[in-house]
Design a protein around this motif. Structure first.
Motif, mmCIF file in Angstrom:
data_model
loop_
_atom_site.group_PDB
_atom_site.id
_atom_site.type_symbol
_atom_site.label_atom_id
_atom_site.label_comp_id
_atom_site.label_asym_id
_atom_site.label_seq_id
_atom_site.Cartn_x
_atom_site.Cartn_y
_atom_site.Cartn_z
ATOM 1 N N LEU A 36 0.847 -1.195 0.000
ATOM 2 C CA LEU A 36 0.000 0.000 0.000
ATOM 3 C C LEU A 36 0.882 1.245 0.000
ATOM 4 C CD1 LEU A 36 -2.828 -1.016 2.505
ATOM 5 C CD2 LEU A 36 -3.085 -0.630 0.048
ATOM 6 N N ALA A 37 0.415 2.280 -0.654
ATOM 7 C CA ALA A 37 1.228 3.487 -0.864
ATOM 8 C C ALA A 37 1.838 3.995 0.441
ATOM 9 C CB ALA A 37 0.370 4.576 -1.491
ATOM 10 N N LEU A 38 3.147 4.207 0.387
ATOM 11 C CA LEU A 38 3.925 4.887 1.445
ATOM 12 C C LEU A 38 4.003 4.068 2.733
ATOM 13 C CD1 LEU A 38 2.798 8.562 0.753
ATOM 14 C CD2 LEU A 38 4.493 7.156 -0.415
ATOM 15 N N THR A 39 3.706 2.782 2.638
ATOM 16 C CA THR A 39 3.978 1.906 3.789
ATOM 17 C C THR A 39 5.439 1.453 3.723
ATOM 18 O OG1 THR A 39 3.357 0.011 2.433
ATOM 19 C CG2 THR A 39 1.603 0.988 3.812
ATOM 20 N N ASP A 77 19.594 17.135 -26.592
ATOM 21 C CA ASP A 77 18.971 17.554 -25.319
ATOM 22 C C ASP A 77 17.457 17.629 -25.491
ATOM 23 O OD1 ASP A 77 21.794 19.758 -24.739
ATOM 24 O OD2 ASP A 77 21.385 17.679 -24.065
ATOM 25 N N GLY A 78 16.816 18.239 -24.506
ATOM 26 C CA GLY A 78 15.362 18.450 -24.610
ATOM 27 C C GLY A 78 14.598 17.477 -23.719
ATOM 28 N N PRO A 79 13.273 17.634 -23.692
ATOM 29 C CA PRO A 79 12.452 16.789 -22.820
ATOM 30 C C PRO A 79 12.555 15.321 -23.234
ATOM 31 C CG PRO A 79 11.073 18.122 -24.272
ATOM 32 C CD PRO A 79 12.477 18.585 -24.480
ATOM 33 N N PRO A 80 12.551 14.420 -22.260
ATOM 34 C CA PRO A 80 12.705 13.001 -22.563
ATOM 35 C C PRO A 80 11.417 12.400 -23.094
ATOM 36 C CG PRO A 80 12.333 13.267 -20.224
ATOM 37 C CD PRO A 80 12.405 14.667 -20.807
ATOM 38 N N VAL A 81 11.550 11.293 -23.791
ATOM 39 C CA VAL A 81 10.406 10.413 -24.027
ATOM 40 C C VAL A 81 10.340 9.546 -22.765
ATOM 41 C CG1 VAL A 81 9.553 8.455 -25.377
ATOM 42 C CG2 VAL A 81 10.605 10.424 -26.524
ATOM 43 N N MET A 82 9.165 9.396 -22.216
ATOM 44 C CA MET A 82 9.053 8.782 -20.881
ATOM 45 C C MET A 82 8.160 7.547 -20.927
ATOM 46 S SD MET A 82 7.954 10.848 -17.460
ATOM 47 C CE MET A 82 8.314 10.232 -15.820
ATOM 48 N N THR A 83 8.504 6.583 -20.099
ATOM 49 C CA THR A 83 7.641 5.433 -19.839
ATOM 50 C C THR A 83 7.595 5.254 -18.323
ATOM 51 O OG1 THR A 83 7.182 3.108 -20.376
ATOM 52 C CG2 THR A 83 9.496 3.709 -19.987
ATOM 53 N N GLY A 84 6.893 4.217 -17.862
ATOM 54 C CA GLY A 84 6.826 4.006 -16.408
ATOM 55 C C GLY A 84 5.415 3.681 -15.979
ATOM 56 N N SER A 85 5.238 3.579 -14.664
ATOM 57 C CA SER A 85 3.940 3.227 -14.088
ATOM 58 C C SER A 85 4.059 3.359 -12.570
ATOM 59 C CB SER A 85 3.568 1.801 -14.524
ATOM 60 O OG SER A 85 2.242 1.492 -14.214
ATOM 61 N N HIS A 86 3.613 2.355 -11.817
ATOM 62 C CA HIS A 86 3.620 2.483 -10.345
ATOM 63 C C HIS A 86 4.047 1.165 -9.719
ATOM 64 C CE1 HIS A 86 -0.207 0.139 -9.867
ATOM 65 N NE2 HIS A 86 -0.404 0.591 -11.087
ATOM 66 N N VAL A 87 4.567 1.226 -8.478
ATOM 67 C CA VAL A 87 4.916 -0.005 -7.754
ATOM 68 C C VAL A 87 4.143 -0.115 -6.442
ATOM 69 C CG1 VAL A 87 7.208 -0.274 -8.807
ATOM 70 C CG2 VAL A 87 6.981 1.036 -6.675
ATOM 71 N N ASP A 88 3.264 0.866 -6.162
ATOM 72 C CA ASP A 88 2.366 0.648 -5.023
ATOM 73 C C ASP A 88 1.258 -0.289 -5.495
ATOM 74 O OD1 ASP A 88 1.306 3.048 -6.551
ATOM 75 O OD2 ASP A 88 -0.369 2.743 -5.163
ATOM 76 N N GLN A 171 7.658 11.653 4.310
ATOM 77 C CA GLN A 171 8.851 11.971 5.124
ATOM 78 C C GLN A 171 9.349 10.709 5.828
ATOM 79 O OE1 GLN A 171 10.572 14.679 5.496
ATOM 80 N NE2 GLN A 171 9.293 16.342 4.687
ATOM 81 N N ARG A 172 8.404 10.001 6.431
ATOM 82 C CA ARG A 172 8.776 8.840 7.251
ATOM 83 C C ARG A 172 9.525 7.791 6.430
ATOM 84 N NH1 ARG A 172 7.153 3.890 8.401
ATOM 85 N NH2 ARG A 172 5.456 3.911 6.912
ATOM 86 N N ILE A 173 9.109 7.574 5.172
ATOM 87 C CA ILE A 173 9.785 6.530 4.384
ATOM 88 C C ILE A 173 10.954 7.086 3.585
ATOM 89 C CG2 ILE A 173 7.649 5.150 4.224
ATOM 90 C CD1 ILE A 173 7.573 5.919 1.214
ATOM 91 N N GLY A 174 11.215 8.395 3.730
ATOM 92 C CA GLY A 174 12.414 8.948 3.083
ATOM 93 C C GLY A 174 12.266 9.243 1.611
#
Ligand code: HGY
Ligand code: MN
Ligand code: MN
Length: 423
Positions: A36-39, A77-88, A171-174
């Motif tokens: 769960l997020a931020l645990t 240079d310039g803005p990146p092409v981005m990928t990604g998602s979530h791990v929560d 903050q707690r999880i850094g």
């Protein structure tokens, strides 16, 4: 050494290994994952992904809402092409929801590093905070702040049902980073994700070229009745919050079935107080999740549910308070990106179809600031948010290869090749 870029392929075994390694973090022991997020479990998952990013010499940055971005320079240079998602994850999470999109992004980077290929445009892999929204609503909170759809202050002040503040947990999880939000828009964003539904598998497709995301409406309903004795209180003298909650749950389902046309409605959380066998409930709290691909229809569903809640509460003399948790209109992805995904899949002789996403995704937020699309791979039996969530390894790897070549084309590192028009 620069390999023939058009022939590049991901290392499927390495991707599958990383998926297993990440799934061991917050494992629920039944094949599933709970981070769960931020645990502390989310922190451990984040730490592992950051370690992999650093091993790949990515420049890792964490922003003030905790989004992590691993960046790789391009020849320009310039803005990146981005990928990604979530791990929560949700509490009954599977190992692919979100994790596949992040780890396939890292696999693309490692494939390029091994092949000695530097992309024309910079490349970035994002890990967005609190995509699930189960602990801190709304869902896609991190990517929403990333694009400026929610202020940092609002994001940091989000509170869990038990009153914990998102900013304090960060903050707690850094992971309360220093990079300001909203962040610079990428040049384009493409997210690989499992479908989490039954369409691709039942129709025999390997790839979904996602055309958009349906509208999402989340609310929490707080009902206040009167505690009373279950044995001595005649039925007509009750103000039973438990009955009203149950009537809402069945009514919401009836509305969805009657309206049909893709309407979905869910009461996923329901709690009674004092929750005792011999006491008429004085309070009830429930959540309602409504979704539809069409905004006008979603508003009609919301209106029908609002009328139901008011009516059934009034007949029981129960007070109602509504808390809006999330509200996102349907999103349409950039046609050129959808065509590109369909074309790359067709180029690789992968059966592909266009489709709308039933689930919410970070891509729907990035679509606010840059050309955006998604790649789906099939979910076995259409099951997700469940430990048995499964996608065939060949399909996982096929999706990662489609991501690799979609990103190579978007970063101007290879030509579009034969861009056939997937279905
Ligand atoms: O709720 C959703 O659609 C996503 O899993 N956050
Ligand atoms: Mn997801
Ligand atoms: Mn999810």
């Amino acid at each position: 050494m620069t390999a023939a870029v058009d022939e590049l392929a991901v290392d499927g075994d390495r991707l599958l290994r990383r998926l297993d390694d990440l799934a061991a973090v917050g494992s629920t022991g039944d094949g599933g994952v709970s981070r769960l997020a931020l645990t502390d479990d989310d922190r451990a998952g984040r730490d592992l992904v950051v370690e992999w990013m650093e091993d790949l010499d990515l420049e890792v940055s964490v922003d003030r809402i905790g989004n992590i971005v691993g960046s790789r320079s391009g020849l320009t240079d310039g803005p990146p092409v981005m990928t990604g998602s979530h791990v929560d994850t949700v509490a009954t999470g599977g190992r692919y929801d979100g994790n596949l999109g992040v780890l396939a992004g890292l696999e693309v980077v490692e494939t390029l590093v091994e092949a000695g290929v530097t992309t024309q445009r910079p490349l970035a892999v994002g890990v967005f905070t609190d995509e699930e929204g189960s602990r801190f609503s709304p869902d896609m909170l991190g990517s929403l702040v990333y694009v400026g759809g929610m202020t940092l202050a609002e994001g940091l002040d989000a509170r869990s049902a038990d009153g914990v503040r998102l900013g304090d947990e960060l903050q707690r999880i850094g992971y309360a980073g220093v990079v300001p939000v909203p962040r610079t828009a990428p040049a384009a964003f493409v997210e690989l994700h499992i479908e989490q539904g039954p369409v691709l598998e039942t129709e025999g497709f390997t790839i979904g070229a996602v055309t958009g995301v349906q509208g999402i409406s989340w609310q929490r309903v707080l009902l206040t009745g009167q505690a009373n004795h279950a044995g001595t209180t005649p039925m007509h003298l009750r103000r039973d919050a438990g009955y009203v909650a149950a009537a809402i749950a069945t009514g919401v389902r009836r509305i969805a079935l009657e309206r049909g046309g893709g309407t979905v409605a869910t009461v996923g959380s329901l709690g009674l107080d004092p929750d005792l066998v011999n006491v008429v409930a004085r309070r009830a709290e429930l959540t309602i999740d409504l979704r539809h691909p069409d905004e006008r229809e979603l508003r009609l569903v919301e209106a029908a549910v609002a009328e139901l809640v008011a009516e059934v509460a009034a007949t029981e003399g129960v007070e109602v308070a509504i808390e809006r948790l999330a509200r996102f209109e349907p999103v349409v992805f950039d046609e050129t990106i959808v065509d590109l995904v369909a074309g790359v899949a067709a180029d690789r002789d992968l059966p592909v179809r266009r489709m709308v996403s039933g689930a919410g995704h970070d891509a729907q937020m990035l679509a606010r600031v840059c050309p955006t699309g998604m790649i789906f791979v099939p979910s076995h039996d259409g099951i997700s948010h469940n430990p048995v969530e499964h996608t065939d390894p060949d399909d996982l790897v096929a999706g990662a290869d489609v991501l690799l070549h979609t990103l190579l084309i978007l970063t101007d590192t290879r030509g579009p090749g034969r861009v056939a028009d997937g279905r």
